[in-house]
Design a protein around this motif. Structure first.
Motif, PDB file in Angstrom:
ATOM      1  N   UNK A   1       0.847  -1.188   0.000  1.00 23.13           N
ATOM      2  CA  UNK A   1       0.000   0.000   0.000  1.00 23.13           C
ATOM      3  C   UNK A   1       0.884   1.241   0.000  1.00 23.13           C
ATOM      4  N   UNK A   2       0.810   2.000  -1.097  1.00 17.81           N
ATOM      5  CA  UNK A   2       1.590   3.231  -1.202  1.00 17.81           C
ATOM      6  C   UNK A   2       0.804   4.407  -0.638  1.00 17.81           C
ATOM      7  N   UNK A   3       1.532   5.399  -0.180  1.00 20.72           N
ATOM      8  CA  UNK A   3       0.928   6.645   0.285  1.00 20.72           C
ATOM      9  C   UNK A   3       1.959   7.761   0.170  1.00 20.72           C
ATOM     10  N   UNK A   4       1.481   8.998   0.295  1.00 16.55           N
ATOM     11  CA  UNK A   4       2.392  10.128   0.333  1.00 16.55           C
ATOM     12  C   UNK A   4       2.432  10.961  -0.931  1.00 16.55           C
ATOM     13  N   UNK A   5       1.715  10.534  -1.972  1.00 17.63           N
ATOM     14  CA  UNK A   5       1.710  11.325  -3.193  1.00 17.63           C
ATOM     15  C   UNK A   5       0.930  12.610  -3.009  1.00 17.63           C
ATOM     16  N   UNK A   6       0.989  13.449  -4.029  1.00 12.33           N
ATOM     17  CA  UNK A   6       0.264  14.709  -3.966  1.00 12.33           C
ATOM     18  C   UNK A   6       0.704  15.663  -5.039  1.00 12.33           C
TER      19      UNK A   6
ATOM     20  N   UNK B   1       1.695  11.364  -8.119  1.00 13.28           N
ATOM     21  CA  UNK B   1       2.577  12.504  -7.860  1.00 13.28           C
ATOM     22  C   UNK B   1       2.440  13.473  -9.033  1.00 13.28           C
ATOM     23  N   UNK B   2       2.121  14.701  -8.730  1.00 15.96           N
ATOM     24  CA  UNK B   2       1.997  15.721  -9.756  1.00 15.96           C
ATOM     25  C   UNK B   2       2.892  16.891  -9.388  1.00 15.96           C
ATOM     26  N   UNK B   3       3.781  17.244 -10.310  1.00 16.76           N
ATOM     27  CA  UNK B   3       4.711  18.347 -10.090  1.00 16.76           C
ATOM     28  C   UNK B   3       4.370  19.453 -11.076  1.00 16.76           C
ATOM     29  N   UNK B   4       3.995  20.594 -10.543  1.00 17.81           N
ATOM     30  CA  UNK B   4       3.616  21.708 -11.401  1.00 17.81           C
ATOM     31  C   UNK B   4       4.825  22.618 -11.650  1.00 17.81           C
ATOM     32  N   UNK B   5       4.826  23.218 -12.816  1.00 13.01           N
ATOM     33  CA  UNK B   5       5.969  24.084 -13.179  1.00 13.01           C
ATOM     34  C   UNK B   5       5.742  25.517 -12.733  1.00 13.01           C
TER      35      UNK B   5
END
Length: 117
Positions: A5-10, A113-117
């Motif tokens: 079970x993964x967690x911690x993304x955002x 995981x989403x990384x915005x510029x």
């Protein structure tokens, strides 16, 4: 029954950090390597980090120097510390293990995981 079970993304801005966790149930955790994979939209899943049974690590060139893997065998958990995140790090991150005894492969459900510029 083995479950991951993964967690911690955002969502995070470029240059930011996230820490992913992968909690494992079952008895196979401590005897096997664990891998962190990611799948970006429209791309194949790729292996970005491997954490060995004694905490030894390997990284893909794309994350080397920015990501750090670790494991806590007492907690049956592996971690992926992700620093200096870039928009190209965006994707779903999965943890995976292949049991050395049975050769069965186990995957978690993934964390976005989403990384915005």
């Amino acid at each position: 029954q083995v479950q991951l079970v993964e967690s911690g993304g955002g969502l995070v801005q470029a240059g930011g950090s996230l820490r992913l966790s992968c909690a494992a149930s079952g008895s196979i955790f401590s005897r096997n390597d664990l891998g962190w994979h990611r799948q970006a939209p429209g791309k194949q899943r790729e292996l970005v980090a491997t954490i060995g049974t004694v905490g030894n690590t390997k990284y893909s060139d794309s994350v080397k120097g920015r990501f750090a893997g670790a494991r806590d065998n007492a907690k049956n958990t592996v971690y992926l510390q992700m620093n200096s995140l870039k928009p190209e790090d965006t994707g779903v991150y999965y943890c995976n293990t292949v049991d050395a005894l049975t050769r069965r492969s186990y995957w978690g459900q993934g964390t976005q995981v989403t990384v915005s510029s």
